[in-house]
Design a protein around this motif. Structure first.
Motif, PDB file in Angstrom:
ATOM      1  N   GLU A  26      40.185  41.826  44.996  1.00  0.00           N
ATOM      2  CA  GLU A  26      39.764  40.425  45.103  1.00  0.00           C
ATOM      3  C   GLU A  26      38.445  40.268  44.374  1.00  0.00           C
ATOM      4  N   ILE A  27      38.424  39.402  43.386  1.00  0.00           N
ATOM      5  CA  ILE A  27      37.178  39.110  42.678  1.00  0.00           C
ATOM      6  C   ILE A  27      36.470  37.996  43.448  1.00  0.00           C
ATOM      7  N   GLU A  28      35.426  38.372  44.163  1.00  0.00           N
ATOM      8  CA  GLU A  28      34.789  37.446  45.100  1.00  0.00           C
ATOM      9  C   GLU A  28      33.774  36.529  44.440  1.00  0.00           C
ATOM     10  N   VAL A  29      33.180  36.971  43.340  1.00  0.00           N
ATOM     11  CA  VAL A  29      32.159  36.168  42.666  1.00  0.00           C
ATOM     12  C   VAL A  29      32.443  36.186  41.171  1.00  0.00           C
ATOM     13  N   GLN A  30      32.385  35.017  40.552  1.00  0.00           N
ATOM     14  CA  GLN A  30      32.521  34.922  39.107  1.00  0.00           C
ATOM     15  C   GLN A  30      31.234  34.335  38.536  1.00  0.00           C
ATOM     16  N   LEU A  31      30.583  35.119  37.687  1.00  0.00           N
ATOM     17  CA  LEU A  31      29.324  34.703  37.089  1.00  0.00           C
ATOM     18  C   LEU A  31      29.561  34.220  35.662  1.00  0.00           C
ATOM     19  N   PRO A  32      29.001  33.074  35.303  1.00  0.00           N
ATOM     20  CA  PRO A  32      29.194  32.557  33.939  1.00  0.00           C
ATOM     21  C   PRO A  32      28.390  33.358  32.930  1.00  0.00           C
ATOM     22  N   LYS A  72      41.283  31.493  33.161  1.00  0.00           N
ATOM     23  CA  LYS A  72      41.474  31.550  34.612  1.00  0.00           C
ATOM     24  C   LYS A  72      42.748  32.311  34.948  1.00  0.00           C
ATOM     25  N   SER A  73      43.774  32.097  34.152  1.00  0.00           N
ATOM     26  CA  SER A  73      45.035  32.794  34.372  1.00  0.00           C
ATOM     27  C   SER A  73      44.871  34.298  34.154  1.00  0.00           C
ATOM     28  N   ARG A  74      44.094  34.667  33.150  1.00  0.00           N
ATOM     29  CA  ARG A  74      43.842  36.089  32.889  1.00  0.00           C
ATOM     30  C   ARG A  74      43.073  36.739  34.026  1.00  0.00           C
ATOM     31  N   VAL A  75      42.128  36.016  34.614  1.00  0.00           N
ATOM     32  CA  VAL A  75      41.373  36.539  35.760  1.00  0.00           C
ATOM     33  C   VAL A  75      42.309  36.797  36.932  1.00  0.00           C
ATOM     34  N   LYS A  76      43.202  35.860  37.168  1.00  0.00           N
ATOM     35  CA  LYS A  76      44.150  36.009  38.274  1.00  0.00           C
ATOM     36  C   LYS A  76      45.048  37.224  38.063  1.00  0.00           C
ATOM     37  N   ARG A  77      45.546  37.419  36.847  1.00  0.00           N
ATOM     38  CA  ARG A  77      46.408  38.568  36.560  1.00  0.00           C
ATOM     39  C   ARG A  77      45.637  39.882  36.684  1.00  0.00           C
ATOM     40  N   LEU A  78      44.386  39.857  36.254  1.00  0.00           N
ATOM     41  CA  LEU A  78      43.548  41.055  36.368  1.00  0.00           C
ATOM     42  C   LEU A  78      43.416  41.479  37.825  1.00  0.00           C
ATOM     43  N   ALA A  79      43.106  40.528  38.694  1.00  0.00           N
ATOM     44  CA  ALA A  79      42.937  40.840  40.111  1.00  0.00           C
ATOM     45  C   ALA A  79      44.242  41.339  40.723  1.00  0.00           C
ATOM     46  N   ALA A 129      32.433  35.306  33.168  1.00  0.00           N
ATOM     47  CA  ALA A 129      33.743  34.754  33.524  1.00  0.00           C
ATOM     48  C   ALA A 129      34.043  33.526  32.662  1.00  0.00           C
ATOM     49  N   PRO A 130      35.315  33.214  32.478  1.00  0.00           N
ATOM     50  CA  PRO A 130      35.675  32.028  31.678  1.00  0.00           C
ATOM     51  C   PRO A 130      35.202  30.748  32.355  1.00  0.00           C
ATOM     52  N   LYS A 131      34.985  29.722  31.549  1.00  0.00           N
ATOM     53  CA  LYS A 131      34.529  28.446  32.085  1.00  0.00           C
ATOM     54  C   LYS A 131      35.615  27.787  32.919  1.00  0.00           C
ATOM     55  N   PHE A 132      35.208  26.816  33.703  1.00  0.00           N
ATOM     56  CA  PHE A 132      36.134  26.141  34.615  1.00  0.00           C
ATOM     57  C   PHE A 132      37.274  25.463  33.862  1.00  0.00           C
ATOM     58  N   TYR A 185      28.478  47.042  48.403  1.00  0.00           N
ATOM     59  CA  TYR A 185      28.418  47.720  47.108  1.00  0.00           C
ATOM     60  C   TYR A 185      29.044  46.800  46.070  1.00  0.00           C
ATOM     61  N   PHE A 186      28.187  46.104  45.293  1.00  0.00           N
ATOM     62  CA  PHE A 186      28.662  45.180  44.280  1.00  0.00           C
ATOM     63  C   PHE A 186      29.072  45.955  43.021  1.00  0.00           C
ATOM     64  N   ALA A 187      30.313  45.805  42.614  1.00  0.00           N
ATOM     65  CA  ALA A 187      30.817  46.445  41.399  1.00  0.00           C
ATOM     66  C   ALA A 187      31.067  45.365  40.359  1.00  0.00           C
ATOM     67  N   LEU A 188      30.369  45.441  39.221  1.00  0.00           N
ATOM     68  CA  LEU A 188      30.469  44.416  38.184  1.00  0.00           C
ATOM     69  C   LEU A 188      31.428  44.854  37.090  1.00  0.00           C
ATOM     70  N   LEU A 189      32.261  43.926  36.657  1.00  0.00           N
ATOM     71  CA  LEU A 189      33.188  44.178  35.566  1.00  0.00           C
ATOM     72  C   LEU A 189      33.305  42.943  34.688  1.00  0.00           C
ATOM     73  N   GLU A 190      33.953  43.097  33.544  1.00  0.00           N
ATOM     74  CA  GLU A 190      34.218  41.978  32.654  1.00  0.00           C
ATOM     75  C   GLU A 190      35.717  41.820  32.473  1.00  0.00           C
TER      76      GLU A 190
END
Length: 421
Positions: free
Chosen positions: A368-374, A355-362, A346-349, A308-313
């Motif tokens: 666990e955010i398994e996939v990050q789509l640009p 990237k830091s915000r993504v880590k704090r969000l998780a 997701a933010p660019k590389f 069950y893929f759950a998409l978020l921003e």
């Protein structure tokens, strides 16, 4: 006088009746009834039918053809009672409907109408409906379950001749505009074209009955057959299921959302279970695009799916909705571990702050955010507006490449599971 009376033939026994506000409004029905039954049918108004169906003589009829149009919707409870009374006498009911709203039609079918034919009547439609009624008793007798078997009747008959045991993948946007339907469409297309030969069979189901956009994103028409399938899954078989499907470029099979905006409770958990079971039995991958709202049959999809893929921003609304979703699943003791979180746009590389915000969000959500789509940018909107997957309109899009990688991973995992079994 006696001799002339003796020459008059016995009146033909009445085996069917039409019921309508005024049968003259349905002249094609009159012609077809005469063609099928000659003089062995009668006509009743709604008021006369209400009296007649309470009498024991009503049981002698084979079927009723109840004809309604949009002007009859205000009398829906009375018409529904006619269907209920007919069923109590064992009389089958064919519903003839002209410009009746989907909600009203669905309600009448749920009350027990055995078949539905649109008006104006297509050529041979009444004949075919009567033939189905005549064939139904033998089928029902052969398939009649015991009380102990009844709970499994929804899915058990459906998993026979297809020969597949497909992987079911659900996609769910945790807030509006996160790109869930775009992800579902492109994931389905990438799976359908993942190999150079012997591609898997993929079916894409749009279960957003109100705002489903898969038909738009693939430039497919919305057909009445979808509503008919959803309204009567109890009589669904492989043929009727495939007739409701459309194909995109002869590779991807799609069940679009209905043509009209319908209530989300139009279908029940049993209906959803039957459709997914049928799709699983005939396809290698089944992608289910869910509405954002948690509906009563959400649990059915969650239990049926493999992933069950759950998409978020990366924003507050997605974070709050994700937290509420997890809490809801845990409170109902549902398998929340099936959720696989995907971060879209997701933010660019090179964006270290992002990237830091993504880590704090998780960490804050304990997920666990398994996939990050640009962010696909304008090419995504253009592809959707033109009704094409990204692979055909923007093959070099970074978003397309990430979804392609995910599709290959899912395909390889499925193949590995088959080998291990």
């Amino acid at each position: 006088m006696a001799s002339s009376a003796a020459l008059q033939p016995e009146p033909a026994p009445i085996v069917a009746c039409t019921i309508s506000r005024d049968v003259q409004n349905f002249d094609l029905l009159i012609e077809d009834m005469e063609a099928e039954l000659g003089e062995k049918w009668g006509d009743l108004s709604f008021e006369d039918a209400a009296v007649f169906l309470k009498q024991e003589d009503a049981a002698s009829l084979d079927f009723l053809a109840i004809a309604v149009d949009d002007q009859d919707e205000e009398h829906l409870p009375d018409i529904g009672q006619l269907i209920t009374d007919a069923k109590s006498h064992g009389i089958r009911v064919i519903l003839i409907a002209e410009e009746v709203s989907p909600v009203a039609l669905h309600e009448l079918l749920r009350l027990g109408a055995d078949d539905f034919v649109p008006y104006p009547l297509p050529e041979g439609a009444l004949h075919d409906a009567i033939a189905r009624l005549n064939a139904a008793p033998a089928v029902a007798t052969a398939a009649a379950p015991t009380d102990e078997e009844a709970p499994e009747m929804v899915s058990a008959p459906k998993a026979g001749a297809g020969g597949h045991n497909g992987v079911v993948i659900a996609t769910h946007g945790l807030s509006g505009g996160v790109g869930c339907t775009n992800f579902a469409v492109n994931l389905a297309w990438e799976l359908a074209t993942v190999a150079k030969k012997d591609n898997p069979r993929v079916c894409l189901l749009d279960f957003d009955l109100q705002f489903g956009a898969i038909a738009t994103y693939l430039d497919l028409p919305r057909r009445e057959a979808v509503f008919e399938l959803l309204s009567d899954t109890a009589s669904m078989d492989a043929d009727s299921f495939h007739q409701a499907l459309l194909t995109y470029n002869d590779k991807l099979h799609v069940l679009t959302s209905p043509a009209d905006m319908l209530p989300l409770d139009l279908i029940t958990g049993e209906d959803v279970d039957a459709i997914i079971a049928m799709a699983r039995n005939h396809f290698d991958f089944v992608i289910v695009d869910m509405p954002k709202t948690l509906v009563q049959w959400f649990e059915t999809v969650l239990n049926q799916c493999d992933v069950y893929f759950a998409l978020l921003e990366l924003d507050m609304r997605s974070a709050q909705n994700t937290l509420r979703m997890i809490r809801a699943l845990k409170a109902e003791d549902l398998p929340h571990e099936k959720l696989r979180f995907i971060l879209n746009r997701a933010p660019k590389f090179t964006d270290l702050s992002g990237k830091s915000r993504v880590k704090r969000l998780a960490e804050n959500l304990d997920i666990e955010i398994e996939v990050q789509l640009p962010d696909g940018g304008r090419p995504v909107t253009q592809a959707n507006d033109h009704g094409m997957p990204l692979a055909e309109s923007a093959a070099k899009s970074p978003l397309r490449k990430e979804i392609q990688k995910l599709a290959k991973s899912v395909h390889e995992h499925a193949l590995a599971s088959v080998v291990n079994e």
